[in-house]
Design an enzyme around this catalytic site. Structure first.
Site, PDB file in Angstrom:
ATOM      1  N   THR A 119       0.819  -1.212   0.000  1.00 30.05           N
ATOM      2  CA  THR A 119       0.000   0.000   0.000  1.00 30.05           C
ATOM      3  C   THR A 119       0.852   1.261   0.000  1.00 30.05           C
ATOM      4  OG1 THR A 119      -1.833  -1.118   1.064  1.00 30.05           O
ATOM      5  CG2 THR A 119      -1.749   1.248   1.367  1.00 30.05           C
ATOM      6  N   SER A 159       1.539  -7.573  -0.553  1.00 29.71           N
ATOM      7  CA  SER A 159       2.341  -8.519   0.234  1.00 29.71           C
ATOM      8  C   SER A 159       1.624  -9.823   0.559  1.00 29.71           C
ATOM      9  CB  SER A 159       2.862  -7.859   1.503  1.00 29.71           C
ATOM     10  OG  SER A 159       1.834  -7.709   2.450  1.00 29.71           O
ATOM     11  N   THR A 213       1.608  -4.273   4.264  1.00 29.73           N
ATOM     12  CA  THR A 213       1.500  -4.537   5.709  1.00 29.73           C
ATOM     13  C   THR A 213       0.980  -5.941   6.042  1.00 29.73           C
ATOM     14  OG1 THR A 213      -0.715  -3.565   5.805  1.00 29.73           O
ATOM     15  CG2 THR A 213       1.150  -2.095   6.255  1.00 29.73           C
ATOM     16  N   ASP A 214       0.350  -6.607   5.053  1.00 27.27           N
ATOM     17  CA  ASP A 214      -0.293  -7.885   5.385  1.00 27.27           C
ATOM     18  C   ASP A 214       0.692  -8.959   5.842  1.00 27.27           C
ATOM     19  OD1 ASP A 214      -2.602  -6.636   4.724  1.00 27.27           O
ATOM     20  OD2 ASP A 214      -3.054  -7.820   2.944  1.00 27.27           O
ATOM     21  N   GLU A 271      -1.326 -28.235  27.397  1.00 26.17           N
ATOM     22  CA  GLU A 271      -2.570 -28.701  26.757  1.00 26.17           C
ATOM     23  C   GLU A 271      -2.376 -29.980  25.933  1.00 26.17           C
ATOM     24  OE1 GLU A 271      -5.630 -28.017  26.935  1.00 26.17           O
ATOM     25  OE2 GLU A 271      -5.890 -25.995  27.708  1.00 26.17           O
TER      26      GLU A 271
HETATM   27  N1  ASP Z   1      -2.771  -5.756   0.953  1.00 27.01           N
HETATM   28  C1  ASP Z   1      -1.783  -4.758   1.190  1.00 27.01           C
HETATM   29  C2  ASP Z   1      -0.424  -5.438   1.210  1.00 27.01           C
HETATM   30  O1  ASP Z   1      -0.073  -6.068   2.144  1.00 27.01           O
HETATM   31  C3  ASP Z   1      -2.052  -4.018   2.430  1.00 27.01           C
HETATM   32  C4  ASP Z   1      -1.023  -2.980   2.829  1.00 27.01           C
HETATM   33  O2  ASP Z   1       0.061  -2.852   2.312  1.00 27.01           O
HETATM   34  O3  ASP Z   1      -1.342  -2.241   3.779  1.00 27.01           O
HETATM   35  O4  ASP Z   1       0.304  -5.325   0.295  1.00 27.01           O
END
Ligand code: ASP
Length: 359
Positions: free
Chosen positions: A42, A89, A122-123, A316
Site C-alpha cells: 500500500t 504482500s 503490511t499484510d 494442553e
Molecule cells: N494488501 C496490502 C499489502 O499487504 C495491504 C497494505 O500494504 O497495507 O500489500
C-alpha cells in the site's frame, strides 16, 4: 596604499583561502548511506480519489517515485533505491524472501551502505521482518516500513513512515537491535510485532511485550532491546539456499476433524504449525490425522490462534510423548518461518525445540 597595507591585505587573503580549504576538508557529507529496497504494498499504492482508502491498487508506484515524493529524505541520508518486487504482500513468495535476504546481506557487507529500508505491504510485513531477523548477517540497521493508506490518500501515512524509517536506518543506536518495523511513530522488533487491526494506522503492535521505542519529531528514542538471538547470532544461512521446506499452518476450531492436517501431509508438507485453540490445544478428533502426519515424518509445532501468549510445553498436549514442539510466544505465521529455517538444519525435534526457545 602603502606596502604595509598591501602586505596585510595579502596575508588576510591567504588566511581566508586556507580557512576555506580547511573548512571544506572538515565538512564532508556526513549523512548515512541508506539503500531503499522496494517490494510493493500500500505504501506504493494509488487510489482513484484522495478519499480512496479502500479499493485502491497496491504496488504501483516505483521506488524512484517513492523517494522523489519525499524530498526531505535528502536532508537526512544519501538515499538510493532498488525495486526488488512490485506486489501486494499477500502474494509474497519464499523465492522473493530468499532473493531479498541475499541482496540485503550483499549490500550490508559493503562499506558504503550504512543501513537498509525495505518498503513492504503490511499484510505479511511481520513475516518478512522475522525471516530477515533470522537470516541477515549484519548488525547494521534493517528497517521494514509500510503504510495503511495509499500515497494518493488524504493524510497518507507512507511518506512520514518512510522518512522516519530512513532516519532510523541511519541511526547508530539502531545497530544490533535486529530487524525492525517502523510505522505510526513506533519502532517494533520484527520478531515480536504483528498486524492486529485490519484497517487502522495503529495496527502494528507487539502484544504483551510492547515496542522497542518511539519517534519524537525526527528523533528515535529506544527504551528496550529484544533478548532473543537474531541476525549475526543465529545459525541460519541463506547463502546457498534455493528454496525453503514446505510448512503449512492448520487452524483449529470447534468441530474440526483433522481434514486440513491430512491435506497438508498428503501435499508433502515437511512441517505443520497447528494454530490451536487457547493455549495451543488440539481436538480429540484431530489426533488420528496428527499421528498420521508424525508417522510420515512431518514435524508438528503447537502454536495458538489467539494471537498472543506462550504455549506451555506439556500443558494442553503431551509434547514429550508425541514429539511436538511448543512455539513459545511465536504466532502461527512466525512459528512457520522458524520451523522452515529449522528444517534446513535438522529434523530432530529436541534440537528444533531448542531453537524455539532461543529465537
Ligand atoms: N494488501 C496490502 C499489502 O499487504 C495491504 C497494505 O500494504 O497495507 O500489500
Amino acid at each position: 596604499m602603502n606596502r604595509k597595507m598591501i602586505l596585510c591585505f595579502v596575508v588576510m587573503c591567504l588566511l581566508a583561502f586556507s580557512l576555506q580549504i580547511a573548512f571544506a576538508a572538515e565538512a564532508p557529507n556526513k549523512l548515512p548511506n541508506i539503500k531503499i529496497l522496494a517490494t510493493g504494498g500500500t505504501i506504493a499504492g494509488a487510489g482513484v480519489t484522495s478519499t480512496t482508502t479502500v479499493g485502491y491498487t497496491a504496488a504501483v508506484t516505483p521506488v524512484g517515485k517513492l523517494i522523489s515524493n519525499v524530498p526531505e529524505l535528502a536532508k537526512v541520508a544519501n538515499v538510493s533505491g532498488e525495486q526488488v518486487s512490485q506486489i501486494a504482500s499477500e502474494s509474497m513468495t519464499m523465492e522473493i524472501w530468499l532473493q531479498l535476504a541475499k541482496r540485503v546481506n550483499q549490500l550490508l557487507a559493503q562499506d558504503d551502505v550504512d543501513g537498509i529500508v525495505i518498503t513492504h505491504g503490511t499484510d505479511t510485513l511481520e513475516e518478512t521482518a522475522y525471516f530477515l531477523d533470522l537470516v541477515v548477517k549484519s548488525e547494521k540497521p534493517v528497517v521494514l516500513v509500510g503504510s495503511m493508506r495509499p500515497g494518493t490518500a488524504m493524510s497518507a501515512d507512507g511518506p512520514l513512515n518512510l522518512y522516519r524509517a530512513v532516519i532510523l536506518a541511519g541511526t547508530k543506536e539502531a545497530a544490533g537491535k535486529g530487524v525492525m518495523v517502523m510505522l505510526n511513530d513506533t519502532i517494533n522488533a520484527g520478531r515480536e510485532v504483528t498486524k492486529t487491526i485490519t484497517d487502522r494506522v495503529d495496527t502494528f503492535q507487539a502484544p504483551i511485550i510492547g515496542a522497542l521505542g518511539v519517534f519524537t519529531g525526527d528523533q528515535p528514542v529506544f527504551y528496550r532491546k529484544s533478548l532473543r538471538k537474531n541476525t549475526t547470532e543465529t545459525e541460519f544461512d541463506v547463502t546457498n539456499l534455493k528454496s525453503l521446506p514446505r510448512v503449512d499452518i492448520v487452524y483449529h476450531y470447534a468441530g474440526n476433524a483433522g481434514t486440513m492436517i491430512d491435506a497438508a501431509t498428503n501435499a508433502g508438507a515437511k512441517g505443520i504449525v497447528h494454530a490451536g485453540t487457547g493455549d495451543g490445544s488440539i481436538g480429540k478428533q484431530e489426533y488420528p490425522a496428527i499421528e498420521n502426519a508424525l508417522k510420515n515424518g512431518v514435524v508438528v509445532v503447537r502454536s495458538a490462534r489467539v494471537g498472543s501468549g506462550i504455549i506451555a510445553r506439556n500443558g494442553e498436549a503431551d509434547d514429550d510423548k508425541y514429539g511436538f514442539i511448543a512455539s513459545d510466544n511465536l504466532n502461527p505465521q512466525k512459528a512457520r518461518i522458524l520451523l522452515m529455517l529449522a528444517l534446513t538444519k535438522t529434523t530432530d525435534v529436541k534440537e528444533i525445540q531448542r531453537m524455539f526457545w532461543e529465537y
